[in-house]
Enzyme design. Structure first.
Site, PDB file in Angstrom:
ATOM      1  N   HIS A  68      -6.994   7.031  -3.465  1.00 30.61           N
ATOM      2  CA  HIS A  68      -5.986   6.970  -2.409  1.00 30.61           C
ATOM      3  C   HIS A  68      -5.885   8.306  -1.671  1.00 30.61           C
ATOM      4  O   HIS A  68      -6.278   9.338  -2.201  1.00 30.61           O
ATOM      5  CB  HIS A  68      -4.631   6.576  -3.001  1.00 30.61           C
ATOM      6  CG  HIS A  68      -4.664   5.262  -3.719  1.00 30.61           C
ATOM      7  ND1 HIS A  68      -4.813   5.176  -5.088  1.00 30.61           N
ATOM      8  CD2 HIS A  68      -4.588   3.993  -3.251  1.00 30.61           C
ATOM      9  CE1 HIS A  68      -4.818   3.893  -5.444  1.00 30.61           C
ATOM     10  NE2 HIS A  68      -4.692   3.158  -4.342  1.00 30.61           N
ATOM     11  N   ASP A  87      -5.957  10.869  -5.964  1.00 38.08           N
ATOM     12  CA  ASP A  87      -6.355  10.462  -7.313  1.00 38.08           C
ATOM     13  C   ASP A  87      -7.827  10.056  -7.370  1.00 38.08           C
ATOM     14  O   ASP A  87      -8.258   9.426  -8.326  1.00 38.08           O
ATOM     15  CB  ASP A  87      -5.477   9.304  -7.799  1.00 38.08           C
ATOM     16  CG  ASP A  87      -5.505   8.105  -6.853  1.00 38.08           C
ATOM     17  OD1 ASP A  87      -6.291   8.137  -5.871  1.00 38.08           O
ATOM     18  OD2 ASP A  87      -4.748   7.141  -7.069  1.00 38.08           O
ATOM     19  N   SER A 107      -3.875  -1.008  -0.342  1.00 38.82           N
ATOM     20  CA  SER A 107      -2.877   0.003  -0.712  1.00 38.82           C
ATOM     21  C   SER A 107      -2.916   1.229   0.193  1.00 38.82           C
ATOM     22  O   SER A 107      -1.889   1.879   0.410  1.00 38.82           O
ATOM     23  CB  SER A 107      -3.081   0.435  -2.169  1.00 38.82           C
ATOM     24  OG  SER A 107      -4.387   0.971  -2.354  1.00 38.82           O
TER      25      SER A 107
END
Length: 249
Positions: free
Chosen positions: A200, A197, A24
Site C-alpha cells: 500500500h 508496507d 484498497s
C-alpha cells in the site's frame, strides 16, 4: 425572498463528479494526505470526488459491482472522469492466495469489459483513466505476511506482468493510462519509500500518484467552471442576482 420562492426561481446546481474505482489503494486514498484527498482539494467547487474503493477486491468482483455503481440512464449525473485501479490483488500468487488471484488473461478481459460497460452507459473512453498496480517491495510485504502467519503471496515480477496487461488494454481501448509500476521504478530508484508496507502507498507514494495522475485528469476537467461566483463578486444589495441561474459561474 423565502426559501420556497428561491427554490422555485433558481436552477439546480449540477455538481460534476470524478469517480475513483479500485481496491484498497483507492479505498485508503481518502485518508489524511491520500491521493484521493489531494484530488478532492484540488477540485473544490469544480467536482465532487467519489471514493468507490473496495479493499481486497479484484477485477472479477469489480466487474460485477460496476453496474450497481454507475447505472444506465444517469445522464448528466454520469462522472466526467473515472479511474479504474486494480491489479494488486489479481496478481497474487494462485498457490498462496487462490481467492484473490485472477489469471492474467481474465484480468485483461475484465478491464476491457469494464471500459466497454462505461461506454455503453455514455461514459466515453476519453473520460477513463486506467492505473496499473504499483510495484511490490517483497521484503517489506513478506514481513507483513509472516505477521499474519502466511507465506509471501505476491512477487513484483508477477505484478509487472499485470501492469503490462493493463497498458495493453488501455492501448486497445483508447483510454488514458498511468503506468505506476514503471514510474516508481524509473532509473532503478529505490521505490520502497513509496510504500507503507510493501504493497500500500505511503504518504510519499500518495503524493507521487497524485503528481502523475493530475495531468491526465486535468485534461478532462480543466474546462469545467468554478461553481458559484467568488464572494467578492456577489451583488451586495440583491445577492440572488449573482447566486441564481446564470450567475452560478
Amino acid at each position: 425572498m423565502s426559501l420556497c420562492e428561491l427554490a422555485a426561481s433558481g436552477s439546480s446546481l449540477l455538481w460534476p463528479r470524478v469517480l475513483l474505482f479500485g481496491d484498497s489503494i483507492t479505498q485508503f486514498s481518502f485518508q489524511q494526505g491520500g491521493w484521493g484527498t489531494l484530488l478532492a482539494d484540488r477540485l473544490v467547487r469544480k467536482c465532487d470526488v467519489l471514493n468507490r474503493g473496495f479493499s481486497g477486491y479484484n477485477t472479477r468482483w469489480a466487474k460485477i459491482i460496476l453496474p450497481r455503481i454507475i447505472r444506465k440512464g444517469a445522464g448528466l449525473e454520469n462522472p466526467v472522469a473515472v479511474t479504474i485501479f486494480f491489479g494488486a490483488n489479481d496478481s497474487t500468487l494462485k498457490d498462496e492466495n487462490p481467492k484473490q488471484h485472477v489469471p492474467l488473461d481474465e484480468y485483461s478481459a475484465n478491464l476491457r469489459d469494464m471500459v466497454q460497460y462505461l461506454r455503453s452507459v455514455d461514459i466515453p473512453k476519453e473520460r477513463v483513466i486506467l492505473i496499473t498496480p504499483p510495484p511490490l517491495c517483497e521484503a517489506a510485504w513478506e514481513k507483513e505476511c509472516i505477521l499474519k502467519g502466511c507465506k509471501l503471496n505476491r512477487l513484483n515480477v508477477a505484478v509487472g506482468e499485470y501492469a503490462k496487461a493493463c497498458l495493453q488494454v488501455a492501448r486497445d481501448c483508447g483510454t488514458d493510462v498511468l503506468d505506476l509500476w514503471t514510474l516508481m521504478q524509473k532509473d532503478n530508484q529505490d521505490f520502497s519509500s513509496y510504500l507503507s508496507d510493501g504493497l500500500h502507498l505511503s504518504p510519499l507514494g500518495n503524493e507521487f500518484l497524485f503528481f502523475h495522475l493530475w495531468p491526465l485528469l486535468d485534461k478532462k476537467v480543466s474546462s469545467l467552471p468554478r461553481l458559484l461566483p467568488d464572494w467578492k463578486d456577489v451583488e451586495e444589495t440583491k445577492p440572488e442576482l449573482s447566486l441564481l441561474g446564470d450567475g452560478d459561474h
